[in-house]
Scaffold this active site. Sequence first.
Site, PDB file in Angstrom:
ATOM      1  N   ASN A  85      24.349   2.335  -5.387  1.00 39.08           N
ATOM      2  CA  ASN A  85      25.515   2.913  -4.705  1.00 39.08           C
ATOM      3  C   ASN A  85      26.851   2.467  -5.303  1.00 39.08           C
ATOM      4  O   ASN A  85      27.795   3.244  -5.354  1.00 39.08           O
ATOM      5  CB  ASN A  85      25.454   2.627  -3.200  1.00 39.08           C
ATOM      6  CG  ASN A  85      25.394   1.150  -2.881  1.00 39.08           C
ATOM      7  OD1 ASN A  85      25.047   0.333  -3.732  1.00 39.08           O
ATOM      8  ND2 ASN A  85      25.737   0.810  -1.661  1.00 39.08           N
TER       9      ASN A  85
ATOM     10  N   GLU B  91      21.240  -9.519  -1.056  1.00 37.52           N
ATOM     11  CA  GLU B  91      22.207  -8.663  -0.347  1.00 37.52           C
ATOM     12  C   GLU B  91      21.459  -7.399   0.029  1.00 37.52           C
ATOM     13  O   GLU B  91      21.216  -6.531  -0.820  1.00 37.52           O
ATOM     14  CB  GLU B  91      23.383  -8.313  -1.272  1.00 37.52           C
ATOM     15  CG  GLU B  91      24.270  -9.479  -1.615  1.00 37.52           C
ATOM     16  CD  GLU B  91      25.095  -9.975  -0.449  1.00 37.52           C
ATOM     17  OE1 GLU B  91      25.116  -9.310   0.605  1.00 37.52           O
ATOM     18  OE2 GLU B  91      25.708 -11.035  -0.581  1.00 37.52           O
TER      19      GLU B  91
ATOM     20  N   CYS C  28      26.062  -0.248   2.320  1.00 36.35           N
ATOM     21  CA  CYS C  28      25.155  -1.133   3.065  1.00 36.35           C
ATOM     22  C   CYS C  28      25.743  -1.611   4.384  1.00 36.35           C
ATOM     23  O   CYS C  28      25.027  -1.765   5.363  1.00 36.35           O
ATOM     24  CB  CYS C  28      24.803  -2.331   2.199  1.00 36.35           C
ATOM     25  SG  CYS C  28      26.272  -3.136   1.525  1.00 36.35           S
TER      26      CYS C  28
ATOM     27  N   GLU D 245      27.975 -13.507  -1.412  1.00 38.41           N
ATOM     28  CA  GLU D 245      28.721 -13.175  -2.617  1.00 38.41           C
ATOM     29  C   GLU D 245      30.203 -13.306  -2.290  1.00 38.41           C
ATOM     30  O   GLU D 245      30.594 -13.294  -1.112  1.00 38.41           O
ATOM     31  CB  GLU D 245      28.391 -11.746  -3.078  1.00 38.41           C
ATOM     32  CG  GLU D 245      26.933 -11.648  -3.507  1.00 38.41           C
ATOM     33  CD  GLU D 245      26.585 -10.398  -4.285  1.00 38.41           C
ATOM     34  OE1 GLU D 245      26.973  -9.303  -3.851  1.00 38.41           O
ATOM     35  OE2 GLU D 245      25.914 -10.535  -5.320  1.00 38.41           O
TER      36      GLU D 245
HETATM   37  P1  NDP Z   1      16.072  -0.824  -3.800  1.00 33.75           P
HETATM   38  O1  NDP Z   1      15.690  -2.013  -3.015  1.00 33.75           O
HETATM   39  O2  NDP Z   1      15.141   0.317  -3.872  1.00 33.75           O
HETATM   40  O3  NDP Z   1      16.368  -1.226  -5.307  1.00 33.75           O
HETATM   41  C1  NDP Z   1      17.286  -2.255  -5.631  1.00 33.75           C
HETATM   42  C2  NDP Z   1      16.984  -2.766  -7.017  1.00 33.75           C
HETATM   43  O4  NDP Z   1      15.752  -3.503  -6.993  1.00 33.75           O
HETATM   44  C3  NDP Z   1      16.795  -1.668  -8.046  1.00 33.75           C
HETATM   45  O5  NDP Z   1      17.351  -2.080  -9.264  1.00 33.75           O
HETATM   46  C4  NDP Z   1      15.294  -1.553  -8.116  1.00 33.75           C
HETATM   47  O6  NDP Z   1      14.824  -0.998  -9.299  1.00 33.75           O
HETATM   48  C5  NDP Z   1      14.889  -2.999  -8.004  1.00 33.75           C
HETATM   49  N1  NDP Z   1      13.514  -3.220  -7.576  1.00 33.75           N
HETATM   50  C6  NDP Z   1      12.689  -2.399  -6.894  1.00 33.75           C
HETATM   51  N2  NDP Z   1      11.500  -3.010  -6.655  1.00 33.75           N
HETATM   52  C7  NDP Z   1      11.582  -4.248  -7.206  1.00 33.75           C
HETATM   53  C8  NDP Z   1      10.701  -5.358  -7.294  1.00 33.75           C
HETATM   54  N3  NDP Z   1       9.474  -5.336  -6.760  1.00 33.75           N
HETATM   55  N4  NDP Z   1      11.124  -6.471  -7.929  1.00 33.75           N
HETATM   56  C9  NDP Z   1      12.366  -6.553  -8.452  1.00 33.75           C
HETATM   57  N5  NDP Z   1      13.244  -5.523  -8.415  1.00 33.75           N
HETATM   58  C10 NDP Z   1      12.864  -4.389  -7.795  1.00 33.75           C
HETATM   59  O7  NDP Z   1      17.500  -0.403  -3.219  1.00 33.75           O
HETATM   60  P2  NDP Z   1      18.334   0.902  -3.574  1.00 33.75           P
HETATM   61  O8  NDP Z   1      18.685   0.874  -5.024  1.00 33.75           O
HETATM   62  O9  NDP Z   1      17.614   2.062  -2.994  1.00 33.75           O
HETATM   63  O10 NDP Z   1      19.692   0.628  -2.781  1.00 33.75           O
HETATM   64  C11 NDP Z   1      19.863   0.922  -1.446  1.00 33.75           C
HETATM   65  C12 NDP Z   1      19.640  -0.310  -0.599  1.00 33.75           C
HETATM   66  O11 NDP Z   1      20.484  -1.366  -1.040  1.00 33.75           O
HETATM   67  C13 NDP Z   1      19.990  -0.098   0.855  1.00 33.75           C
HETATM   68  O12 NDP Z   1      19.061  -0.717   1.695  1.00 33.75           O
HETATM   69  C14 NDP Z   1      21.336  -0.793   0.980  1.00 33.75           C
HETATM   70  O13 NDP Z   1      21.643  -1.171   2.280  1.00 33.75           O
HETATM   71  C15 NDP Z   1      21.173  -1.939   0.056  1.00 33.75           C
HETATM   72  N6  NDP Z   1      22.473  -2.438  -0.370  1.00 33.75           N
HETATM   73  C16 NDP Z   1      22.888  -3.671   0.071  1.00 33.75           C
HETATM   74  C17 NDP Z   1      24.140  -4.141  -0.249  1.00 33.75           C
HETATM   75  C18 NDP Z   1      24.597  -5.495   0.198  1.00 33.75           C
HETATM   76  O14 NDP Z   1      25.501  -6.036  -0.422  1.00 33.75           O
HETATM   77  N7  NDP Z   1      24.051  -6.079   1.237  1.00 33.75           N
HETATM   78  C19 NDP Z   1      25.081  -3.330  -1.035  1.00 33.75           C
HETATM   79  C20 NDP Z   1      24.522  -2.073  -1.476  1.00 33.75           C
HETATM   80  C21 NDP Z   1      23.265  -1.650  -1.135  1.00 33.75           C
HETATM   81  P3  NDP Z   1      14.725   0.617  -9.452  1.00 33.75           P
HETATM   82  O15 NDP Z   1      15.886   1.212  -8.782  1.00 33.75           O
HETATM   83  O16 NDP Z   1      14.790   0.792 -10.880  1.00 33.75           O
HETATM   84  O17 NDP Z   1      13.447   0.963  -8.824  1.00 33.75           O
END
Ligand code: NDP
Length: 490
Positions: free
Chosen positions: A155, A252, A286, A464
């Site tokens: 995002n 996060e 998020c 963070e």
């Molecule tokens: P995901 O959890 O699907 O993915 C986050 C990252 O983790 C991606 O780079 C993904 O790779 C990677 N990933 C997936 N599976 C694994 C694994 N088993 N081991 C290590 N890395 C892995 O989140 P989204 O990208 O869909 O983002 C949306 C989510 O993020 C929402 O829940 C949102 O609330 C949260 N978010 C939280 C924030 C915060 O600061 N608290 C800020 C922004 C978002 P790939 O995408 O390549 O599969």
Amino acid sequence: MSDSTMPTTVRQFIGGRAVDGTSGETFPTVNPATGEVLADVQQASAADVDAAVASSRQAFEEWRELPGAARGRVLMDAARLLRARNDELAALEVADTGKPIAEAIAVDVASGADCLEYYAGVAATLHGQHIDLGGSWGYTRREPLGVCAGIGAWNYPLQIACWKSAPALACGNAMVFKPAELTPLTTAALAGIYAEAGAPAGLFNVVQGDHRVGQALSRHSGIDKVSLTGEAGTGRKVMAQAADTLKHVTLELGGKSPLIVFADAHLGNAVSGALLGNFYTQGEVCSNGTRVFVHGDVKAEFTALLLERVAKMVVGDPTDPNTDVGALISADHLAKVLGYIERGRVEGARVVAGGNRVTTGALGNGYFVQPTVFDDCTDDMTIVREEIFGPVMTLLDFDDEDDVVTRANDTPYGLAAGVFTRDLQRAHRVVRRLDAGTTWINTYNITPIELPFGGVKQSGLGRENGAAAIEHYTRLKSVYVEMGDVEAPY
Ligand code: NDP
């Protein structure tokens, strides 16, 4: 965006330059507003991850020896480059994420640069403590952790990469970063900027690809810490993957945050807060306050004001400066958000704004959803309990302060919360009782770098931003200094 800034192939960035990955596997990155393929992305292999970690280790040994002020100068130069390229990077971010250009131009790059500037200043101020032991004495040294892994969500790709790398590098660490596979473009650009700003080759490496790359990083014995931004489920996996090597973790994660509007609130401001906290970046934020609790005495007036303003919001081409709501990240995510909207209807909530996909003209090629408001919601509905991560607001009413606090806290998440009231004592009393890591009084979703950001409960671990992030990118060494003879009983 000029064609020259859009790469045709996105490669790994290892050792100060873009290099070809060795897996032979590629995948497309798609513009979610048009469905058009922007570039092919090389999936990093396990060997590429090893090479990135080894190169970062080498850079770390050089970087950790620099005085903090020298590290700060590199960060400051990188911030200057980010600001100089604001519009070009914002355009790349819009193409990759589908968010409106008006937001990306004003926020995404600037927030990253703010972060680099903040930690550029912090780098020279890192210090330990002197502890007087009555003759003998001790001191603590604040030392870097080593090579840190950053794993990003889709995002805010550039902002997330900056929020992780700036404190990591300021504290003397190196970083290997994996952006979300859906948004690889701007992190690759950031790596080039660090190199141009004088960072040693390998200090900030980027490996591209899907969850396999994230797994390889979080399991890697050469990585000392992993910081993830992602879903709560991914957070649990990363923590488990990091457990074998007992890595430090910062998580996060997601949220389902409450925004509470008391009867004495300035309703215009409260509506602005609710709009910012639900529809910015088409709801893919998020910390969004998606459960909007409004006091029964003002609920009708609040809702009327809200709907008047939602009706004026423009869903459209993200590259148009007049667009308020851009495209959701992918076809899968579109289906997920529409599924939640349908579930809301089925469970008895009433759509009072939006509720549909937008397919007018060229928008039909992308993943657009109207800003949607549900009224007549109850606390047990799926749309009130689960994170939707799209432009969907739920309205709930309340009459009693204690009751609304209990309901606001009745969620496994605890990322953020907001309170609108003109009563100073109530504002602080309620905020103190809310189970959330980040809270706002009389505003919503403002995240200055100076204030720590992060969640409690299933929304995460660690913080963070602000001085708090230093704790998460350093370790303390205690040193005892004997000033007399050593007394031994034998
Ligand atoms: P995901 O959890 O699907 O993915 C986050 C990252 O983790 C991606 O780079 C993904 O790779 C990677 N990933 C997936 N599976 C694994 C694994 N088993 N081991 C290590 N890395 C892995 O989140 P989204 O990208 O869909 O983002 C949306 C989510 O993020 C929402 O829940 C949102 O609330 C949260 N978010 C939280 C924030 C915060 O600061 N608290 C800020 C922004 C978002 P790939 O995408 O390549 O599969």
